[in-house]
Design a protein around this motif. Structure first.
Motif, PDB file in Angstrom:
ATOM      1  N   LYS A 289      -2.885   0.822  22.383  1.00 35.43           N
ATOM      2  CA  LYS A 289      -2.575   0.081  21.178  1.00 35.43           C
ATOM      3  C   LYS A 289      -3.473  -1.032  21.439  1.00 35.43           C
TER       4      LYS A 289
ATOM      5  N   ASP B  68      -5.036   6.196   5.383  1.00 29.61           N
ATOM      6  CA  ASP B  68      -3.767   5.208   6.034  1.00 29.61           C
ATOM      7  C   ASP B  68      -4.694   4.181   6.429  1.00 29.61           C
ATOM      8  N   MET B  69      -5.703   4.302   7.124  1.00 27.51           N
ATOM      9  CA  MET B  69      -6.348   2.916   7.803  1.00 27.51           C
ATOM     10  C   MET B  69      -7.852   2.698   7.398  1.00 27.51           C
TER      11      MET B  69
ATOM     12  N   GLU C 186      -4.220   3.235  18.306  1.00 25.79           N
ATOM     13  CA  GLU C 186      -2.860   3.270  18.242  1.00 25.79           C
ATOM     14  C   GLU C 186      -2.411   4.216  19.133  1.00 25.79           C
TER      15      GLU C 186
ATOM     16  N   HIS D 207      -7.546  -1.173   5.786  1.00 25.31           N
ATOM     17  CA  HIS D 207      -7.702  -2.228   6.876  1.00 25.31           C
ATOM     18  C   HIS D 207      -9.039  -2.156   7.396  1.00 25.31           C
TER      19      HIS D 207
ATOM     20  N   LYS E 113      -3.471 -11.175   9.683  1.00 23.49           N
ATOM     21  CA  LYS E 113      -3.540 -11.277  11.257  1.00 23.49           C
ATOM     22  C   LYS E 113      -4.135 -12.500  11.394  1.00 23.49           C
TER      23      LYS E 113
ATOM     24  N   LYS F 200      -4.246   7.954  15.880  1.00 20.75           N
ATOM     25  CA  LYS F 200      -2.903   7.859  16.340  1.00 20.75           C
ATOM     26  C   LYS F 200      -2.987   8.630  17.725  1.00 20.75           C
TER      27      LYS F 200
ATOM     28  N   ARG G 107       7.267   9.319  10.134  1.00 21.88           N
ATOM     29  CA  ARG G 107       6.638   9.055   8.949  1.00 21.88           C
ATOM     30  C   ARG G 107       5.536  10.256   8.303  1.00 21.88           C
TER      31      ARG G 107
ATOM     32  N   GLN H   5      -5.863  -7.722  18.517  1.00 25.62           N
ATOM     33  CA  GLN H   5      -4.462  -7.514  19.008  1.00 25.62           C
ATOM     34  C   GLN H   5      -4.450  -6.321  20.051  1.00 25.62           C
TER      35      GLN H   5
ATOM     36  N   TYR I 221       5.052  11.217   4.903  1.00 27.02           N
ATOM     37  CA  TYR I 221       3.996  10.444   4.035  1.00 27.02           C
ATOM     38  C   TYR I 221       2.515  10.817   4.811  1.00 27.02           C
TER      39      TYR I 221
ATOM     40  N   LYS J 254       0.958  -0.869  -0.122  1.00 32.98           N
ATOM     41  CA  LYS J 254       0.017  -0.159  -0.033  1.00 32.98           C
ATOM     42  C   LYS J 254       0.834   1.237   0.097  1.00 32.98           C
TER      43      LYS J 254
ATOM     44  N   HIS K 139      -1.860  -5.935   5.288  1.00 32.83           N
ATOM     45  CA  HIS K 139      -1.223  -6.793   6.332  1.00 32.83           C
ATOM     46  C   HIS K 139      -2.320  -7.148   7.435  1.00 32.83           C
ATOM     47  N   TYR K 140      -3.357  -6.482   7.448  1.00 32.58           N
ATOM     48  CA  TYR K 140      -4.337  -6.935   8.328  1.00 32.58           C
ATOM     49  C   TYR K 140      -4.843  -8.244   7.947  1.00 32.58           C
TER      50      TYR K 140
HETATM   51  C1  BG6 Z   1       0.043   0.899   8.381  1.00 33.69           C
HETATM   52  C2  BG6 Z   1      -0.301   2.251   8.576  1.00 33.69           C
HETATM   53  O1  BG6 Z   1      -1.006   0.627   7.575  1.00 33.69           O
HETATM   54  O2  BG6 Z   1      -0.915   0.230   9.625  1.00 33.69           O
HETATM   55  C3  BG6 Z   1       0.165   2.665   9.970  1.00 33.69           C
HETATM   56  O3  BG6 Z   1       0.244   2.952   7.455  1.00 33.69           O
HETATM   57  C4  BG6 Z   1      -0.206   2.093  11.192  1.00 33.69           C
HETATM   58  O4  BG6 Z   1       0.144   3.999  10.098  1.00 33.69           O
HETATM   59  C5  BG6 Z   1      -0.212   0.361  10.703  1.00 33.69           C
HETATM   60  O5  BG6 Z   1       0.580   2.379  12.188  1.00 33.69           O
HETATM   61  C6  BG6 Z   1      -0.880  -0.357  11.797  1.00 33.69           C
HETATM   62  O6  BG6 Z   1      -0.645  -1.677  11.724  1.00 33.69           O
HETATM   63  P1  BG6 Z   1      -0.565  -2.705  13.051  1.00 33.69           P
HETATM   64  O7  BG6 Z   1      -0.352  -3.947  12.379  1.00 33.69           O
HETATM   65  O8  BG6 Z   1       0.464  -2.027  14.033  1.00 33.69           O
HETATM   66  O9  BG6 Z   1      -1.822  -2.465  13.965  1.00 33.69           O
END
Ligand code: BG6
Length: 490
Positions: free
Chosen positions: A345, A235-236, A216, A240, A182, A340, A223, A379, A226, A148, A178-179
């Protein structure tokens, strides 16, 4: 497990993602024998590195996983580095020469996995050059993994997609979210489709609302450059969160195959209502973090972060209400929030069930009992819990609410594969279940663009929230309007 024979080419081979995620994941797959002897990795990036230096870096990135020195050196010996300027065709020609040499050396039968772990600005150029300079092999498979962000909005995503599609077919393109790697995100389908008790209640007759929180504690860290152009929505939410929504909302697939599952996800995302400007204002809020503290540590405001504009209006928090206009979901809001610099988290999904029709346990039959809530902990806790009401021990008839909870043990967590490891494994097997199809990306952008458009025109109204809190008051007000509140299962 059978050994896969494959040549990986990693664009962005010196980058943070490659070092933090890809190399350790490849090592884990190596330890499991999924890649063993017939594999090689070409790392490329602008920097001038020797193979020896590259291998030292590889060993450095896997140092916490190494069991024997010998075996780490053997693993690293499969790695080759070539410095590369993505715009220079000559460099692709030398990449091809190296690729063919390595394929001969390691008896790789033309299976190529091209991994683009770098700025998406170059995705189009790279795929075009791969094709023109003959890096797409005629034998074996050719697959492309891309990171992404996939575009900045629908239009840029579409242009990018067309460029890539000139070279690769949809079934060769593996868009990473990447979610989807998980463990507990993958568990959503199992919890739904392996339990009649749950699946039969999975609709608007029994569910009141669904809440998804991706919280988070960290700020933007390094970053800022970006993030300031992206914001939490892109971003999220675009990736995700909407992916999680689609897994929760989709109809049962005929089979658990990638085609069937992705078809159902696509249908679910197409049914997400794209808001009018009025609906955006009613259903979505954004905010930015201000000074604050967490655990007695004082925290700076977003506008003072490195590479962030002093007068930035970029949102670091989003909360919203998503509506899905289908038979199953009509009338059930999906509340989502992410930010954020929140208090902790943690990612969790709360399915809030409708109340019993009358409260027999109170003088006032209209008084609400606590709802049954099914929590899926994504998580850092991984597990599932169900909040139920029971009789409190004693001579009076009083109710008590508690959680039936299953939590994965520390040992299970320590031994479970990492998201990237699973996704690379899937890609090696040609299984696209946990990757996003272009039609999903397209629907997600259409939804996000409608919100973005309203926010980009409104330069005045950006609420803030103290760092270390759970977001602005506007986020609570969004649910309060509907008579709900945010669940957070500690
Ligand atoms: C990323 C975002 O795709 O996912 C980040 O760009 C974010 O900003 C991250 O912190 C969160 O991933 P995870 O796996 O830590 O929940």
């Amino acid at each position: 497990t059978t050994e896969q024979n494959v040549l990986f080419t990693i664009f962005g081979g010196t980058g943070d993602l490659a070092k933090r995620k890809l190399y350790p994941s490849l090592y884990r797959l190596y330890k499991k024998g999924i890649i063993k002897e017939q594999f090689a990795v070409i790392g490329t990036a602008r920097r001038e590195w020797t193979d020896d230096h590259y291998r030292e870096i590889i060993i450095e990135t896997i140092k916490d996983l190494i069991v024997s020195e010998e075996d780490a050196i053997e693993f690293a010996s499969h790695f080759y580095y070539q410095s590369h300027n993505v715009n220079d065709s000559e460099h692709y020609v030398s990449l091809k020469v190296l690729a063919e040499k390595l394929e001969a050396r390691y008896h790789i039968k033309g299976n190529r996995l091209h991994y683009l772990a770098m700025s998406p600005d170059f995705f189009g150029t790279i795929t075009q050059q791969l094709n023109e300079q003959g890096l797409v092999s005629d034998t074996g498979f050719n697959r492309l993994i891309i990171e992404k962000p996939f575009g900045h909005d629908y239009e840029t995503a579409n242009i990018l997609n067309e460029q890539i599609r000139e070279v690769f077919d949809e079934n060769q393109i593996f868009r990473i979210d990447h979610y989807l790697g998980k463990e507990m995100v993958q568990n959503i389908s199992t919890v739904r489709f392996a339990n009649n008790m749950i699946e039969s209640m999975w609709n608007n007759r029994y569910i009141d609302n669904i809440q998804i929180t991706l919280s988070e504690a960290l700020g933007v860290e390094e970053r800022g450059g970006y993030y300031d152009k992206s914001g939490a929505l892109r971003d999220m939410v675009q990736n995700h969160i909407l992916q999680v929504v689609s897994l929760l909302a989709m109809e049962p697939p005929a089979k658990l195959s990638d085609i069937d599952i992705r078809n159902e996800k696509i249908k679910a995302l197409r049914a997400v209502r794209v808001f009018t400007p009025e609906e955006v204002k009613e259903n979505f809020v954004r905010a930015q973090y201000d000074v604050g503290s967490n655990d007695d540590i004082l925290l700076n405001k977003y506008q003072n972060e490195l590479n962030v504009a002093e007068d930035s209006l970029t949102e670091t928090f989003v909360a919203g209400k998503i509506l899905i206009d289908t038979f199953r979901w009509k009338g059930v809001p999906f509340y989502i929030r992410t930010g954020k610099r929140l208090s902790e988290k943690g990612t969790q999904i709360n399915i809030v069930f409708k109340n019993v029709p009358l409260n027999l346990f109170s003088e006032d039959a209209e008084e609400k009992l606590p709802s049954n809530v099914l929590t899926i902990f994504i998580q850092p806790t991984e597990g599932i819990s169900l909040q139920i009401n029971t009789k409190k021990t004693g001579i009076d008839l009083e109710t008590e609410t508690f959680d039936l909870m299953h939590q994965h043990s520390a040992e299970t967590l320590a031994n479970s594969p990492e998201a990237y490891e699973k996704l690379i494994f899937d890609c090696l097997n040609g299984d696209a279940t946990n990757f996003t199809h272009w039609d999903e990306v397209a629907s997600s952008w259409r939804f996000v663009d409608a919100i973005r458009k309203v926010w980009d025109q409104d330069k005045t109204n950006l609420p803030s929230y103290p760092s270390g809190s759970m977001g602005p008051a506007e986020s609570d007000a969004l649910l309060a309007k509907d008579g709900f509140y945010w669940y957070w299962n500690p």
